[in-house]
Design a protein around this motif. Structure first.
Motif, PDB file in Angstrom:
ATOM      1  N   TYR A  50     -11.751  -4.491  -1.693  1.00  0.00           N
ATOM      2  CA  TYR A  50     -12.028  -3.123  -2.138  1.00  0.00           C
ATOM      3  C   TYR A  50     -13.412  -3.101  -2.764  1.00  0.00           C
ATOM      4  CZ  TYR A  50     -11.574   1.246  -4.799  1.00  0.00           C
ATOM      5  OH  TYR A  50     -11.771   2.501  -5.331  1.00  0.00           O
ATOM      6  N   LYS A  51     -14.302  -2.351  -2.155  1.00  0.00           N
ATOM      7  CA  LYS A  51     -15.687  -2.231  -2.618  1.00  0.00           C
ATOM      8  C   LYS A  51     -16.321  -3.605  -2.822  1.00  0.00           C
ATOM      9  CE  LYS A  51     -15.335   2.365  -4.532  1.00  0.00           C
ATOM     10  NZ  LYS A  51     -15.573   3.237  -5.676  1.00  0.00           N
ATOM     11  N   GLY A  52     -16.053  -4.521  -1.882  1.00  0.00           N
ATOM     12  CA  GLY A  52     -16.686  -5.839  -1.884  1.00  0.00           C
ATOM     13  C   GLY A  52     -16.009  -6.893  -2.730  1.00  0.00           C
ATOM     14  N   SER A  53     -14.967  -6.550  -3.478  1.00  0.00           N
ATOM     15  CA  SER A  53     -14.255  -7.531  -4.304  1.00  0.00           C
ATOM     16  C   SER A  53     -12.914  -7.876  -3.669  1.00  0.00           C
ATOM     17  CB  SER A  53     -14.030  -6.978  -5.715  1.00  0.00           C
ATOM     18  OG  SER A  53     -15.266  -6.783  -6.363  1.00  0.00           O
ATOM     19  N   ASN A  54     -12.477  -9.114  -3.881  1.00  0.00           N
ATOM     20  CA  ASN A  54     -11.236  -9.606  -3.284  1.00  0.00           C
ATOM     21  C   ASN A  54     -10.058  -9.414  -4.231  1.00  0.00           C
ATOM     22  OD1 ASN A  54     -12.427 -10.627  -0.860  1.00  0.00           O
ATOM     23  ND2 ASN A  54     -13.268 -12.293  -2.088  1.00  0.00           N
ATOM     24  N   TYR A  55      -8.913  -9.064  -3.642  1.00  0.00           N
ATOM     25  CA  TYR A  55      -7.686  -8.817  -4.389  1.00  0.00           C
ATOM     26  C   TYR A  55      -6.484  -9.285  -3.572  1.00  0.00           C
ATOM     27  CZ  TYR A  55     -10.586  -5.490  -6.973  1.00  0.00           C
ATOM     28  OH  TYR A  55     -11.576  -4.900  -7.713  1.00  0.00           O
ATOM     29  N   LYS A  56      -5.353  -9.392  -4.240  1.00  0.00           N
ATOM     30  CA  LYS A  56      -4.049  -9.422  -3.586  1.00  0.00           C
ATOM     31  C   LYS A  56      -3.518  -8.002  -3.734  1.00  0.00           C
ATOM     32  CE  LYS A  56      -3.044 -14.239  -4.416  1.00  0.00           C
ATOM     33  NZ  LYS A  56      -2.154 -15.223  -5.004  1.00  0.00           N
ATOM     34  N   THR A  58      -0.195  -4.951  -2.969  1.00  0.00           N
ATOM     35  CA  THR A  58       1.089  -4.443  -2.505  1.00  0.00           C
ATOM     36  C   THR A  58       0.884  -2.966  -2.225  1.00  0.00           C
ATOM     37  OG1 THR A  58       1.838  -3.989  -4.762  1.00  0.00           O
ATOM     38  CG2 THR A  58       2.495  -6.100  -3.795  1.00  0.00           C
ATOM     39  N   LYS A  59       1.718  -2.423  -1.360  1.00  0.00           N
ATOM     40  CA  LYS A  59       1.565  -1.030  -0.954  1.00  0.00           C
ATOM     41  C   LYS A  59       2.937  -0.397  -0.818  1.00  0.00           C
ATOM     42  CE  LYS A  59      -0.298   1.759   2.806  1.00  0.00           C
ATOM     43  NZ  LYS A  59      -0.838   1.750   4.159  1.00  0.00           N
ATOM     44  N   ASP A  60       3.082   0.815  -1.391  1.00  0.00           N
ATOM     45  CA  ASP A  60       4.297   1.588  -1.160  1.00  0.00           C
ATOM     46  C   ASP A  60       3.874   2.948  -0.596  1.00  0.00           C
ATOM     47  OD1 ASP A  60       3.541   3.239  -3.342  1.00  0.00           O
ATOM     48  OD2 ASP A  60       4.786   2.124  -4.749  1.00  0.00           O
ATOM     49  N   ASP A  61       4.732   3.930  -0.654  1.00  0.00           N
ATOM     50  CA  ASP A  61       4.432   5.230  -0.052  1.00  0.00           C
ATOM     51  C   ASP A  61       3.411   6.049  -0.828  1.00  0.00           C
ATOM     52  OD1 ASP A  61       6.211   4.690   1.975  1.00  0.00           O
ATOM     53  OD2 ASP A  61       7.864   5.818   1.077  1.00  0.00           O
ATOM     54  N   SER A  62       3.083   5.656  -2.047  1.00  0.00           N
ATOM     55  CA  SER A  62       2.173   6.440  -2.880  1.00  0.00           C
ATOM     56  C   SER A  62       0.978   5.661  -3.431  1.00  0.00           C
ATOM     57  CB  SER A  62       2.926   7.037  -4.078  1.00  0.00           C
ATOM     58  OG  SER A  62       3.984   7.846  -3.643  1.00  0.00           O
ATOM     59  N   PHE A  63       1.138   4.341  -3.613  1.00  0.00           N
ATOM     60  CA  PHE A  63       0.102   3.554  -4.271  1.00  0.00           C
ATOM     61  C   PHE A  63      -0.200   2.260  -3.523  1.00  0.00           C
ATOM     62  CE2 PHE A  63       1.770   6.106  -7.737  1.00  0.00           C
ATOM     63  CZ  PHE A  63       0.607   6.511  -8.388  1.00  0.00           C
ATOM     64  N   ILE A  64      -1.464   1.879  -3.597  1.00  0.00           N
ATOM     65  CA  ILE A  64      -1.908   0.542  -3.213  1.00  0.00           C
ATOM     66  C   ILE A  64      -2.258  -0.128  -4.535  1.00  0.00           C
ATOM     67  CG2 ILE A  64      -3.635  -0.837  -1.994  1.00  0.00           C
ATOM     68  CD1 ILE A  64      -4.015   1.705  -0.164  1.00  0.00           C
ATOM     69  N   THR A  65      -1.566  -1.202  -4.864  1.00  0.00           N
ATOM     70  CA  THR A  65      -1.794  -1.888  -6.127  1.00  0.00           C
ATOM     71  C   THR A  65      -2.601  -3.150  -5.850  1.00  0.00           C
ATOM     72  OG1 THR A  65       0.287  -1.031  -6.986  1.00  0.00           O
ATOM     73  CG2 THR A  65      -0.694  -2.897  -8.156  1.00  0.00           C
ATOM     74  N   ARG A  77      -3.893   5.596  -5.896  1.00  0.00           N
ATOM     75  CA  ARG A  77      -2.997   6.575  -5.293  1.00  0.00           C
ATOM     76  C   ARG A  77      -3.569   6.951  -3.928  1.00  0.00           C
ATOM     77  NH1 ARG A  77       0.182  10.196  -8.247  1.00  0.00           N
ATOM     78  NH2 ARG A  77      -1.041   9.618 -10.089  1.00  0.00           N
ATOM     79  N   TYR A  78      -2.691   7.186  -2.960  1.00  0.00           N
ATOM     80  CA  TYR A  78      -3.162   7.647  -1.664  1.00  0.00           C
ATOM     81  C   TYR A  78      -2.135   8.592  -1.046  1.00  0.00           C
ATOM     82  CZ  TYR A  78       0.100   4.687   0.907  1.00  0.00           C
ATOM     83  OH  TYR A  78       1.235   4.129   1.424  1.00  0.00           O
ATOM     84  N   VAL A  79      -2.623   9.427  -0.143  1.00  0.00           N
ATOM     85  CA  VAL A  79      -1.775  10.356   0.601  1.00  0.00           C
ATOM     86  C   VAL A  79      -2.186  10.241   2.059  1.00  0.00           C
ATOM     87  CG1 VAL A  79      -1.185  12.788   0.956  1.00  0.00           C
ATOM     88  CG2 VAL A  79      -1.630  11.939  -1.360  1.00  0.00           C
TER      89      VAL A  79
END
Length: 180
Positions: A50-56, A58-65, A77-79
């Protein structure tokens, strides 16, 4: 001969380990106004950029954590919007006035100069460029912006903490070639 086979097996194991840790990109997103620049990618191995940085992630119907290597967490939050998504990105603004704020009413600024002004009359100014009317839903923690300009209305999520206003702003995203 035994050393060559052992060395070859070690090389193959290291190569396989590296290849397996990369993962396949499941989704790759860019801002609709800059579709060539990837902002977010999600891989099948639970890793994200995300924006050039690395992460682990999880994703559900409303959020990418997103979780960083130090344990910090960012919830995006996403739609879903057809084949695209609207990604909400958080920004925090400071109250620019005397006394305590009255809800969202007042001038709110960031260090970079970006600002929102919400009046008691239900009008707003965003960056002192975009103007219109707004409606606050305190129960849902949303602000609906109806722009005077020929722009789509925007639904913001917000939270107030004293003289800090955090806004989750909607950004339309499109898939990049690597996320198809």
């Amino acid at each position: 001969m035994g050393r060559k086979i052992t060395s070859l097996l070690i090389c193959l194991a290291v190569t396989a380990s590296v290849l397996c840790s990369c993962g396949n990109v499941l989704e790759s997103w860019a801002y609709i106004h800059d579709p060539q620049t990837e902002i977010l990618s999600l891989s099948d191995n639970g890793k994200a950029v995300y924006k050039g940085s690395n992460y682990k992630y999880t994703k559900d119907d409303s959020f990418i954590t997103l979780k960083d290597s130090s344990g910090g967490e960012t919830k995006l939050r996403y739609v879903t919007d057809g084949d695209n998504i609207i990604l909400y990105e958080s920004s925090t603004y400071d109250f620019d006035g005397e006394g305590e704020p009255n809800g969202v009413i007042g001038v709110w600024v960031q260090d970079n100069g970006w600002s929102f002004q919400f009046t008691e009359k239900g009008t707003f100014a965003e960056e002192n460029i975009f103007h219109g009317h707004y409606i606050v839903d305190e129960n849902a923690h949303t602000i609906k912006l109806a722009y005077e300009e020929p722009m789509e209305d925007a639904l913001l999520y917000y939270s107030l903490d004293g003289k800090k206003l955090t806004i989750e702003y909607p950004w339309p995203m499109v898939r990049t070639d690597s996320g198809k």
